[in-house]
Design an enzyme around this catalytic site. Structure first.
Site, PDB file in Angstrom:
ATOM      1  N   LYS A  62      13.034  19.085  -2.317  1.00 41.75           N
ATOM      2  CA  LYS A  62      14.197  18.873  -3.172  1.00 41.75           C
ATOM      3  C   LYS A  62      15.198  20.035  -3.117  1.00 41.75           C
ATOM      4  CE  LYS A  62      14.375  15.488  -4.491  1.00 41.75           C
ATOM      5  NZ  LYS A  62      14.556  14.275  -3.629  1.00 41.75           N
ATOM      6  N   GLY A  63      15.082  20.857  -2.072  1.00 40.32           N
ATOM      7  CA  GLY A  63      15.993  22.003  -1.965  1.00 40.32           C
ATOM      8  C   GLY A  63      17.290  21.689  -1.241  1.00 40.32           C
ATOM      9  N   GLY A  64      17.335  20.525  -0.575  1.00 36.37           N
ATOM     10  CA  GLY A  64      18.504  20.181   0.229  1.00 36.37           C
ATOM     11  C   GLY A  64      18.133  20.146   1.715  1.00 36.37           C
ATOM     12  N   THR A  65      16.849  19.894   1.992  1.00 36.74           N
ATOM     13  CA  THR A  65      16.360  19.922   3.373  1.00 36.74           C
ATOM     14  C   THR A  65      17.014  18.842   4.240  1.00 36.74           C
ATOM     15  OG1 THR A  65      14.444  18.579   2.714  1.00 36.74           O
ATOM     16  CG2 THR A  65      14.126  20.962   2.775  1.00 36.74           C
ATOM     17  N   ARG A  66      17.201  17.653   3.650  1.00 37.71           N
ATOM     18  CA  ARG A  66      17.807  16.556   4.428  1.00 37.71           C
ATOM     19  C   ARG A  66      19.272  16.885   4.748  1.00 37.71           C
ATOM     20  NH1 ARG A  66      16.386  13.177   7.943  1.00 37.71           N
ATOM     21  NH2 ARG A  66      14.469  12.933   6.737  1.00 37.71           N
ATOM     22  N   TYR A 254      29.371  16.929  -0.716  1.00 37.49           N
ATOM     23  CA  TYR A 254      29.990  16.920   0.607  1.00 37.49           C
ATOM     24  C   TYR A 254      29.292  15.877   1.473  1.00 37.49           C
ATOM     25  CZ  TYR A 254      33.105  20.841   0.046  1.00 37.49           C
ATOM     26  OH  TYR A 254      34.151  21.635  -0.356  1.00 37.49           O
ATOM     27  N   ARG A 271      20.638  12.027  -7.198  1.00 37.73           N
ATOM     28  CA  ARG A 271      20.372  11.162  -8.354  1.00 37.73           C
ATOM     29  C   ARG A 271      20.705  11.911  -9.642  1.00 37.73           C
ATOM     30  NH1 ARG A 271      14.879  10.402  -5.981  1.00 37.73           N
ATOM     31  NH2 ARG A 271      14.855   8.416  -4.900  1.00 37.73           N
ATOM     32  N   PRO A 272      21.144  11.196 -10.678  1.00 35.65           N
ATOM     33  CA  PRO A 272      21.335  11.878 -11.959  1.00 35.65           C
ATOM     34  C   PRO A 272      20.001  12.368 -12.507  1.00 35.65           C
ATOM     35  CG  PRO A 272      21.895   9.522 -12.119  1.00 35.65           C
ATOM     36  CD  PRO A 272      21.469   9.779 -10.702  1.00 35.65           C
ATOM     37  N   HIS A 273      20.011  13.562 -13.079  1.00 34.56           N
ATOM     38  CA  HIS A 273      18.782  14.143 -13.640  1.00 34.56           C
ATOM     39  C   HIS A 273      18.688  13.852 -15.126  1.00 34.56           C
ATOM     40  CE1 HIS A 273      18.540  17.480 -10.321  1.00 34.56           C
ATOM     41  NE2 HIS A 273      18.445  16.262  -9.847  1.00 34.56           N
TER      42      HIS A 273
HETATM   43  N1  LIG Z   1      25.619  17.001   0.856  1.00 37.27           N
HETATM   44  C1  LIG Z   1      24.626  16.582   0.063  1.00 37.27           C
HETATM   45  N2  LIG Z   1      24.533  15.277  -0.295  1.00 37.27           N
HETATM   46  C2  LIG Z   1      23.534  14.865  -1.104  1.00 37.27           C
HETATM   47  N3  LIG Z   1      22.587  15.688  -1.615  1.00 37.27           N
HETATM   48  C3  LIG Z   1      22.647  16.979  -1.288  1.00 37.27           C
HETATM   49  C4  LIG Z   1      23.658  17.479  -0.451  1.00 37.27           C
HETATM   50  N4  LIG Z   1      23.473  18.809  -0.311  1.00 37.27           N
HETATM   51  C5  LIG Z   1      22.397  19.119  -1.022  1.00 37.27           C
HETATM   52  N5  LIG Z   1      21.897  18.026  -1.619  1.00 37.27           N
HETATM   53  C6  LIG Z   1      20.750  18.048  -2.497  1.00 37.27           C
HETATM   54  O1  LIG Z   1      19.597  17.700  -1.761  1.00 37.27           O
HETATM   55  C7  LIG Z   1      18.618  17.379  -2.744  1.00 37.27           C
HETATM   56  C8  LIG Z   1      17.453  16.681  -2.100  1.00 37.27           C
HETATM   57  O2  LIG Z   1      16.752  17.650  -1.383  1.00 37.27           O
HETATM   58  P1  LIG Z   1      15.822  17.293  -0.160  1.00 37.27           P
HETATM   59  O3  LIG Z   1      16.597  16.566   0.882  1.00 37.27           O
HETATM   60  O4  LIG Z   1      15.190  18.560   0.280  1.00 37.27           O
HETATM   61  O5  LIG Z   1      14.764  16.334  -0.817  1.00 37.27           O
HETATM   62  S1  LIG Z   1      13.331  15.938  -0.216  1.00 37.27           S
HETATM   63  O6  LIG Z   1      12.410  17.009  -0.538  1.00 37.27           O
HETATM   64  O7  LIG Z   1      13.485  15.720   1.218  1.00 37.27           O
HETATM   65  O8  LIG Z   1      12.994  14.687  -0.937  1.00 37.27           O
HETATM   66  C9  LIG Z   1      19.371  16.534  -3.746  1.00 37.27           C
HETATM   67  O9  LIG Z   1      18.746  16.697  -4.993  1.00 37.27           O
HETATM   68  P2  LIG Z   1      19.086  15.761  -6.252  1.00 37.27           P
HETATM   69  O10 LIG Z   1      20.511  16.074  -6.609  1.00 37.27           O
HETATM   70  O11 LIG Z   1      18.151  16.155  -7.305  1.00 37.27           O
HETATM   71  O12 LIG Z   1      18.903  14.346  -5.797  1.00 37.27           O
HETATM   72  C10 LIG Z   1      20.788  17.089  -3.672  1.00 37.27           C
HETATM   73  O13 LIG Z   1      21.167  17.824  -4.817  1.00 37.27           O
END
Ligand SMILES: Nc1ncnc2c1ncn2[C@@H]1O[C@H](COP(=O)(O)OS(=O)(=O)O)[C@@H](OP(=O)(O)O)[C@H]1O
Length: 306
Positions: A62-66, A254, A271-273
């Site tokens: 959930k750190g932003g890996t994707r 972004y 997603r909304p928290h």
């Molecule tokens: N550009 C962009 N678009 C959408 N989301 C973004 C982006 N950059 C960072 N994030 C943040 O990525 C969070 C999800 O993290 P991961 O991809 O590491 O999640 S996972 O562990 O693979 O499930 C996700 O967490 P949540 O906001 O809680 O859904 C996002 O805040």
């Protein structure tokens, strides 16, 4: 353009993001079709092969890996694996051996860096030594985020998955608190936010110069400066540009842009928290504070967390 219209593929390229296969299954666009790389991938079948990764995004969940992987995959010298591979952290996959692992990787040209992301590696006790045994020169990326935000995001994901299966899940407060006996620090989502704890075995297995920490909050606010640092760490020619990213008001994040093509991460990201009370927030911040300081001292960088 609305965020929803961007989830499915890019015109003429096949699906970049195949929503039917779940959120971990991203299909990278052919880069020459995006005008990014005219020659590399079309040079001839012989130059394309599946290679073991030279760079791995190890976490945090959930750190932003994707977002980090998809943004990096816009770079012509990066070939990214579609799905999370879970090779080093799942026994049934690790037993399949490196041949199997290589098969999970995308085709890449000789000048490209193969990458995968599996956030589960970061807190896996076996992963650091296993990665080192495969390649002691591996470049590791760790994207971190305010531990409280990460925890709530983690909870939100599990809540969503439970609801999708029509299963109940307690409210966050109930999982976080042990009645009047304070925080339930054994709650998994709290444990996963103890970054210093999980980083230690990685630092025992790799020199610090092999681990680059990305500020997940920074990547959300302004992706390019963080990505520039990553390009440098990975030894890539600086190629990502401001016009590769645009802020999408509907998504609230972004999104990615290459030529005429635009793409936002799917609905499982952002997603909304659920809200948490000021009091609980304070309790969590107090609890994490010493762990955070320890983490900052390990990585030689501070973050503006709660
Ligand atoms: N550009 C962009 N678009 C959408 N989301 C973004 C982006 N950059 C960072 N994030 C943040 O990525 C969070 C999800 O993290 P991961 O991809 O590491 O999640 S996972 O562990 O693979 O499930 C996700 O967490 P949540 O906001 O809680 O859904 C996002 O805040």
């Amino acid at each position: 353009m609305g965020a929803g219209s961007l989830v499915r593929g890019w015109p003429g390229l096949g699906p970049w993001y195949d929503a039917s296969r779940g959120h971990g299954n991203w299909v990278p666009p052919r880069k020459e079709a995006l005008g990014l790389e005219p020659a590399l991938q079309t040079r001839g079948a012989n130059s394309l092969q599946r290679r073991l990764p030279q760079g791995i995004i190890i976490g945090v969940r959930k750190g932003g890996t994707r977002a980090l992987l998809e943004m990096l995959a816009l770079h012509p010298q990066v070939a990214a694996a579609h799905a999370e591979v879970h090779f080093f952290n799942r026994e049934e996959n690790y037993r399949r051996g490196l041949g199997w692992y290589r098969q999970q990787m995308p085709f890449s040209g000789p000048g490209q860096l193969t990458m995968e992301k599996t956030p589960g590696y970061f807190s896996s006790p076996q992963a650091p030594e296993r990665v080192r045994a495969m390649d002691p020169a591996m470049r590791l990326l760790l994207i971190v985020r305010d531990p409280v935000e990460r925890l709530v995001s983690d909870y939100t994901q599990i809540l969503h998955n439970r609801r999708a299966r029509c299963k109940p899940y307690p409210p966050l407060e109930r999982l976080l608190l042990r009645g009047d006996r304070g925080l339930n620090t054994r709650y998994k989502a709290i444990q996963r936010s103890l970054y210093a704890l999980h980083l230690a075995p990685w630092l025992a297995a790799f020199p610090p110069a092999h681990i680059h920490v990305v500020d997940g909050g920074g990547l959300i606010r302004e992706p390019l400066p963080e990505l520039r640092r990553v390009e440098q760490f990975l030894g890539l020619t600086p190629s990502l540009r401001p016009d590769n990213f645009y802020f999408n008001q509907t998504k609230g994040f972004y999104c990615l842009q290459a030529g005429a093509h635009q793409h936002c991460l799917d609905e499982s990201k952002g997603r909304p928290h659920p809200p948490i009370t000021e009091q609980l927030l304070e309790q969590l911040c107090t609890y994490f504070s010493a762990h955070n300081e320890h983490f900052f001292s390990l990585v030689g960088r501070t973050f503006n967390w709660c």
